[in-house]
Write a protein that holds these residues in place. Structure first.
Motif, PDB file in Angstrom:
ATOM      1  N   GLY A  25       0.822  -1.203   0.000  1.00 37.65           N
ATOM      2  CA  GLY A  25       0.000   0.000   0.000  1.00 37.65           C
ATOM      3  C   GLY A  25       0.854   1.250   0.000  1.00 37.65           C
ATOM      4  N   LEU A  26       1.829   1.295   0.899  1.00 38.96           N
ATOM      5  CA  LEU A  26       2.718   2.456   0.972  1.00 38.96           C
ATOM      6  C   LEU A  26       3.501   2.641  -0.327  1.00 38.96           C
ATOM      7  CD1 LEU A  26       3.954   2.000   4.623  1.00 38.96           C
ATOM      8  CD2 LEU A  26       2.803   4.036   3.745  1.00 38.96           C
ATOM      9  N   TYR A  27       3.925   1.538  -0.925  1.00 38.10           N
ATOM     10  CA  TYR A  27       4.666   1.615  -2.186  1.00 38.10           C
ATOM     11  C   TYR A  27       3.803   2.292  -3.263  1.00 38.10           C
ATOM     12  CZ  TYR A  27       7.882   0.221  -5.899  1.00 38.10           C
ATOM     13  OH  TYR A  27       8.777   0.230  -6.945  1.00 38.10           O
ATOM     14  N   SER A  28       2.499   2.045  -3.220  1.00 40.37           N
ATOM     15  CA  SER A  28       1.602   2.663  -4.203  1.00 40.37           C
ATOM     16  C   SER A  28       1.273   4.110  -3.850  1.00 40.37           C
ATOM     17  CB  SER A  28       0.308   1.849  -4.314  1.00 40.37           C
ATOM     18  OG  SER A  28      -0.494   1.991  -3.153  1.00 40.37           O
ATOM     19  N   PHE A  29       1.345   4.465  -2.557  1.00 41.53           N
ATOM     20  CA  PHE A  29       0.953   5.805  -2.107  1.00 41.53           C
ATOM     21  C   PHE A  29       2.081   6.833  -2.196  1.00 41.53           C
ATOM     22  CE2 PHE A  29      -2.020   3.450   1.018  1.00 41.53           C
ATOM     23  CZ  PHE A  29      -3.029   3.382   0.073  1.00 41.53           C
ATOM     24  N   ILE A  30       3.306   6.434  -1.836  1.00 38.77           N
ATOM     25  CA  ILE A  30       4.411   7.396  -1.717  1.00 38.77           C
ATOM     26  C   ILE A  30       4.841   7.884  -3.105  1.00 38.77           C
ATOM     27  CG2 ILE A  30       6.789   7.718  -0.921  1.00 38.77           C
ATOM     28  CD1 ILE A  30       6.217   5.700   1.301  1.00 38.77           C
ATOM     29  N   ASP A  31       5.204   9.136  -3.185  1.00 37.51           N
ATOM     30  CA  ASP A  31       5.530   9.810  -4.446  1.00 37.51           C
ATOM     31  C   ASP A  31       6.823   9.249  -5.057  1.00 37.51           C
ATOM     32  OD1 ASP A  31       5.979  11.536  -6.536  1.00 37.51           O
ATOM     33  OD2 ASP A  31       5.617  13.357  -5.372  1.00 37.51           O
ATOM     34  N   LYS A  32       6.698   8.481  -6.123  1.00 32.50           N
ATOM     35  CA  LYS A  32       7.869   7.874  -6.776  1.00 32.50           C
ATOM     36  C   LYS A  32       8.633   8.877  -7.634  1.00 32.50           C
ATOM     37  CE  LYS A  32       5.674   3.325  -6.930  1.00 32.50           C
ATOM     38  NZ  LYS A  32       4.401   3.804  -6.347  1.00 32.50           N
ATOM     39  N   ASP A  33       8.006  10.000  -7.953  1.00 31.57           N
ATOM     40  CA  ASP A  33       8.742  11.045  -8.676  1.00 31.57           C
ATOM     41  C   ASP A  33       9.721  11.757  -7.752  1.00 31.57           C
ATOM     42  OD1 ASP A  33       7.401  10.556 -11.069  1.00 31.57           O
ATOM     43  OD2 ASP A  33       5.775  11.951 -10.577  1.00 31.57           O
ATOM     44  N   LYS A  34       9.450  11.685  -6.461  1.00 29.54           N
ATOM     45  CA  LYS A  34      10.265  12.395  -5.483  1.00 29.54           C
ATOM     46  C   LYS A  34      11.267  11.474  -4.780  1.00 29.54           C
ATOM     47  CE  LYS A  34       9.570  15.845  -1.796  1.00 29.54           C
ATOM     48  NZ  LYS A  34      10.083  16.970  -2.572  1.00 29.54           N
ATOM     49  N   TYR A  35      10.912  10.191  -4.656  1.00 27.62           N
ATOM     50  CA  TYR A  35      11.738   9.258  -3.875  1.00 27.62           C
ATOM     51  C   TYR A  35      11.979   7.955  -4.640  1.00 27.62           C
ATOM     52  CZ  TYR A  35       9.817  12.288  -0.207  1.00 27.62           C
ATOM     53  OH  TYR A  35       9.427  13.368   0.539  1.00 27.62           O
ATOM     54  N   ASN A  36      13.135   7.346  -4.362  1.00 30.98           N
ATOM     55  CA  ASN A  36      13.400   5.968  -4.784  1.00 30.98           C
ATOM     56  C   ASN A  36      12.891   5.037  -3.687  1.00 30.98           C
ATOM     57  OD1 ASN A  36      14.902   6.766  -7.141  1.00 30.98           O
ATOM     58  ND2 ASN A  36      16.654   7.191  -5.805  1.00 30.98           N
ATOM     59  N   LEU A  37      11.954   4.168  -4.018  1.00 25.79           N
ATOM     60  CA  LEU A  37      11.310   3.323  -3.014  1.00 25.79           C
ATOM     61  C   LEU A  37      11.812   1.883  -3.082  1.00 25.79           C
ATOM     62  CD1 LEU A  37       7.570   4.457  -3.351  1.00 25.79           C
ATOM     63  CD2 LEU A  37       9.375   5.423  -1.907  1.00 25.79           C
ATOM     64  N   TYR A  38      12.067   1.334  -1.916  1.00 24.53           N
ATOM     65  CA  TYR A  38      12.460  -0.072  -1.793  1.00 24.53           C
ATOM     66  C   TYR A  38      11.697  -0.685  -0.618  1.00 24.53           C
ATOM     67  CZ  TYR A  38      16.601   1.329  -4.529  1.00 24.53           C
ATOM     68  OH  TYR A  38      17.457   1.825  -5.493  1.00 24.53           O
TER      69      TYR A  38
END
Length: 326
Positions: A25-38
């Motif tokens: 859920g968080l992976y889908s919510f957090i701004d991927k344009d602003k952060y690299n998510l892992y």
């Protein structure tokens, strides 16, 4: 340059599957344009990071770093979404404090305090807040059934006291079932709490605060045909969640105000959720404080953020940036 964000999931309790859903859920919510998510998965025997291609790479516990394409990488921030130990009880927070990594949730002390239901209730009571009467047992301790009935009455809730899990919880309606319920609760932890039953309307309210800003969300009413808001109600759809709750404007404001007060009393950080029972006389009683609330698409907090007319991507960005810049 984009910051590297670890969404930390897994844990050592029975709710690993739920934690992994919150991570997605968080992976889908957090701004991927602003952060690299892992997504980082923590289990007792291994800590791994999930790369975008699905490969699992070991985490270096010395600095919470990893190697991607032969290059060492470090995280700038950890978003903790472990329900239970070590992410909800302060252990992981202490580790992150030691290595200097900012994280999303309450600090070690507050996490440990709210995770232990009996200690948290005692603290809240000392601050003038209403909570259920309760008894705590440690592993190896026993208690006479008659004593429990005399002190707390029936029905009585028997729960693991030191577990963030929904497992091991029993609503005991007959004295003969009490000892078995205690044994069941001990299967999930080293402490058990017995709580007096409170009948009424169950509601929950989320909140977060950042520099110069406070958001207390609409109240959600929880309606289930089950005996209580158990695992099936939470995660298998056996519940009706109504936001905003079907309660008066005055009572809504009171619960929101109390949620904000609890946040300040604790010195909380990030998102928290406070659960209540509204008694037939209209008095709200605190059931529990959740400092790592579920973050699946259907969880309470995302529902309440939507009902408030807020953008969850912006909310999470504010929480992350507030900690990165503090």
């Amino acid at each position: 340059m984009k910051k590297n964000i670890a969404i930390v999931a897994g844990g050592f309790s029975s709710e690993v599957v739920v934690s992994l859903k919150s991570a997605e859920g968080l992976y889908s919510f957090i701004d991927k344009d602003k952060y690299n998510l892992y997504i980082v998965i923590i289990k007792r025997d291994e800590w791994v990071v999930k790369l975008p291609d699905g490969e699992l790479i070991p985490i270096n516990k010395n600095n919470f770093g990893f190697t991607e394409f032969g290059m060492p990488k470090l995280f700038d921030f950890a978003y903790i979404t472990i329900h239970g130990t070590p992410g909800e009880d302060g252990l992981l927070q202490g580790y992150f404090d030691l290595i200097g990594l900012p994280y999303s949730s309450c600090n070690t002390l507050v996490s440990a305090l709210t995770f232990n239901k009996f200690v948290c209730n005692s603290f809240l009571r000392s601050q003038g807040l209403r909570v259920a009467d309760s008894i705590r047992l440690f592993k190896g301790q026993t208690i006479d059934t008659e004593e429990v009935v005399n002190r707390l009455g029936l029905p009585v809730f028997v729960k693991p006291n030191d577990s963030g899990s929904s497992f091991g919880v029993t609503k005991v309606k007959e004295a003969e079932a009490l000892q078995e319920a205690i044994s069941k609760a001990f299967s999930e932890g080293k402490e058990v709490i017995l709580e007096s039953f409170l009948g009424g309307t169950e509601v929950t309210c989320g909140c977060y605060k950042v520099k110069g800003k406070e958001e207390v969300f609409p109240v959600t009413e929880v309606v289930t045909p089950n005996e209580f808001f158990d695992f099936d109600a939470k995660y298998n759809g056996q519940v009706q969640e109504i936001t905003p709750a079907r309660i008066s404007t005055e009572l809504t404001s009171r619960i929101q105000s109390e949620t904000s007060r609890v946040y300040d009393i604790l010195g909380a950080q990030g998102l928290i959720r406070v659960d209540y029972i509204i008694l037939p006389d209209g008095e709200p009683v605190i059931l529990e404080i959740n400092t790592t609330p579920g973050m699946t698409a259907t969880s309470f907090i995302p529902q309440q953020i939507k009902a408030a007319g807020l953008d969850i991507r912006k909310v999470l960005t504010e929480i992350i940036e507030n900690r990165l810049n503090s």
